[in-house]
Design a protein around this motif. Structure first.
Motif: not given
Length: 533
Positions: A457-464, A518-530
């Motif tokens: 999941m790619l999350v990008e939050v930018r503000d003015s 400011a532009v914050f970009t985050a990559l959140l890979p799928p959680a491993p099983v367990g």
């Protein structure tokens, strides 16, 4: 109950045992040396005495003529007196004794102990007869009679018994008792001095008290719920309990190792070493946990000996605080919506009173359409209910503070893409909060993009807002540094650090750049099983 011996008594007993063992060893060595000296000294003497007796014509005569046996007894007695030998024995070739120190030995067989004397060769050695140990010399008596020259006609045995061990000891160490007394006195004095010094260094505690104190300390240390780690003045770990091991993830056997070898993050090492300048309620992140450290220097008798650091796990408390903050945010959003709804209702009621029915209908339709459009925009793109609800609540909060929340058109997320949404909610919520803080209460906008990619999941939050100062770009994620710090110089927080930690824990990342804000970009890979969260 039997009273145990004190430290001084134990040291005294030990000293006495050591002195006694040393003296016994000296005595044994002295006895062995005395025996060796006795044999070396007496062997030539007894051999010379035996040769002198064997060379006497009277002895040869007595051996060859039985009528002169008395001469042999006289010769043996004189030789014993002159040489100091214990005994002088004269015997025939058949080993029958004809002269000796004891009349009871006459006519008995002499034990040669394997001596080759009857073959005409002299011999000397050490023999033991009837429990008595002696240095003995055997010398053959050779005939000088014509026709029998060189024939063995008898033998002479001269012996000197070893002195008793007590006599040898007195001879070898005449001052043994003096040495023994002196050794005991030195041992007593030394043990008292050592006991005094040891008791001074152990604060007057006996060994059993020290052992009990150590056992109580271990029980107390490992029974404390908070983590405890102690360091000496060289930054070496001197003690650590189980809770500190768990919170810091220390390697096996950390005691005795310096901080540099424990593979800890720089921030934690600085706090433990007292280099962060605070020492009180310092917050660090470690292994997905929020840990509060308090460092207290320790001094004994005015001399610094190190420091003790206590560690407290604040993860659950902060999680509950975040939940409360979320509930409060939702409450504020609902209050803002209620306030906005009340204003709209008043406006509609006023228009109705003014009989402006068409305008009232138009106003109500426009307000409803705007709200429904936002909700529909989020619902059409974000199919994860929890995240959609979060964005709606954040939208109301942002609107109440005079700004605008925009969900980008390229946003797209399905429930199966998000999996367990806990980390996603944490990342999006914290990034939006930091963006809202960056606006500083000014009118502006926050744009959120959440979409699924091959990597997660790619999350990008930018503000003015004004953006992040370049020199702080590498610091905002360290140790809870937040955009609030970057923009207003406020206090430290944990939002960005927790977001980064959630991404890194799952193999992702968080990046920051400036692009008209400011532009914050985050990559959140799928959680491993367990995996946990």
């Amino acid at each position: 109950m039997r009273r145990r011996m004190s430290l001084a008594g134990q040291l005294l007993a030990l000293q006495l045992v050591i002195v006694s063992i040393v003296l016994l060893a000296v005595a044994a060595v002295s006895l062995a040396q005395s025996a060796a000296n006795f044999r070396a000294t007496e062997t030539p003497k007894v051999r010379s005495a035996a040769e002198a007796v064997a060379a006497q014509a009277a002895v040869r005569l007595a051996l060859e003529d039985p009528e002169h046996t008395a001469i042999a007894q006289e010769a043996a007695g004189n030789a014993a007196s002159l040489s100091g030998a214990t005994y002088v024995i004269i015997a025939k070739p058949d080993r029958t004794i004809i002269a000796g120190p004891d009349p009871g030995l006459l006519e008995q067989q002499l034990d040669l102990h394997g001596s080759p004397v009857l073959s005409g060769r002299p011999w000397d050695g050490v023999v033991t007869d009837h429990g008595a140990k002696a240095v003995v010399a055997h010398v053959p008596v050779l005939s000088t009679t014509e026709g029998r020259v060189g024939r063995v006609v008898g033998l002479v045995a001269v012996g000197r018994e070893y002195p008793s061990w007590l006599a040898s000891l007195r001879t070898a160490t005449p001052d043994l008792l003096t040495y023994l007394g002196l050794g005991i006195a030195i041992g007593v004095l030394g043990s008292l001095l050592v006991a005094r010094r040891v008791k001074r260094q152990t604060l007057g505690l006996e060994p059993r008290e020290i052992a009990a104190l150590a056992e109580h300390r271990e029980a107390l240390l490992h029974g404390i719920k908070e983590g405890v780690i102690a360091l000496d003045q060289h930054r070496r770990v001197t003690l650590v309990n189980d809770e500190a091991n768990r919170l810091l993830g220390l390697p096996p056997d950390p005691v005795g190792r310096p901080l540099d070898e424990l593979d800890l993050p720089p921030r934690i090492s600085d706090v433990l070493a007292g280099m962060d300048g605070a020492g009180t309620d310092s917050i660090v992140l470690r292994l997905g946990r929020i840990v509060v450290l308090n460092r207290m220097p320790v001094a004994v008798r005015g001399r610094s000996i190190g420091a003790v650091v206590t560690l407290r796990d604040r993860t659950e408390l902060d999680r509950l605080t975040d939940e409360l903050r979320g509930a409060r945010s939702t409450s504020d959003a609902l209050r803002a919506q209620a306030h906005e709804f009340a204003n709209r209702m008043h406006t509609v009621a006023g228009l109705i009173e003014l009989e402006e029915y068409t305008e009232a209908l138009r106003f109500a339709t426009r307000a409803t359409t705007a709200h429904n459009a936002l909700a529909r925009s989020i619902a059409d793109r974000i199919h994860e209910p929890a995240l959609a609800a979060l964005l709606l609540a954040k939208s109301a909060e942002v609107t109440e503070r005079g700004a605008r929340l925009i969900v980008a058109e390229e946003s797209w997320l399905r429930p199966e893409d998000a999996g367990d949404p806990e980390d996603l909610l944490l990342v999006v919520g914290n990034l939006v909060d930091n963006a809202l803080d960056a606006l500083g209460g000014d009118a502006g906008w926050i744009c959120v993009t959440v979409r699924s990619t091959d990597g997660g999941m790619l999350v990008e939050v930018r503000d003015s807002g004004p953006g992040i100062a370049p020199e702080l770009a590498d610091e905002v994620f360290r140790n809870g540094f937040t955009t609030k710090v970057a923009h207003s110089g406020g206090t430290r927080g944990l939002g960005l650090a927790l977001s980064r930690q959630a991404c890194v824990r799952r193999g992702g990342w968080v990046q920051l750049r400036n692009d008209d804000g400011a532009v914050f970009t985050a990559l959140l890979p799928p959680a491993p099983v367990g995996a946990d969260g």
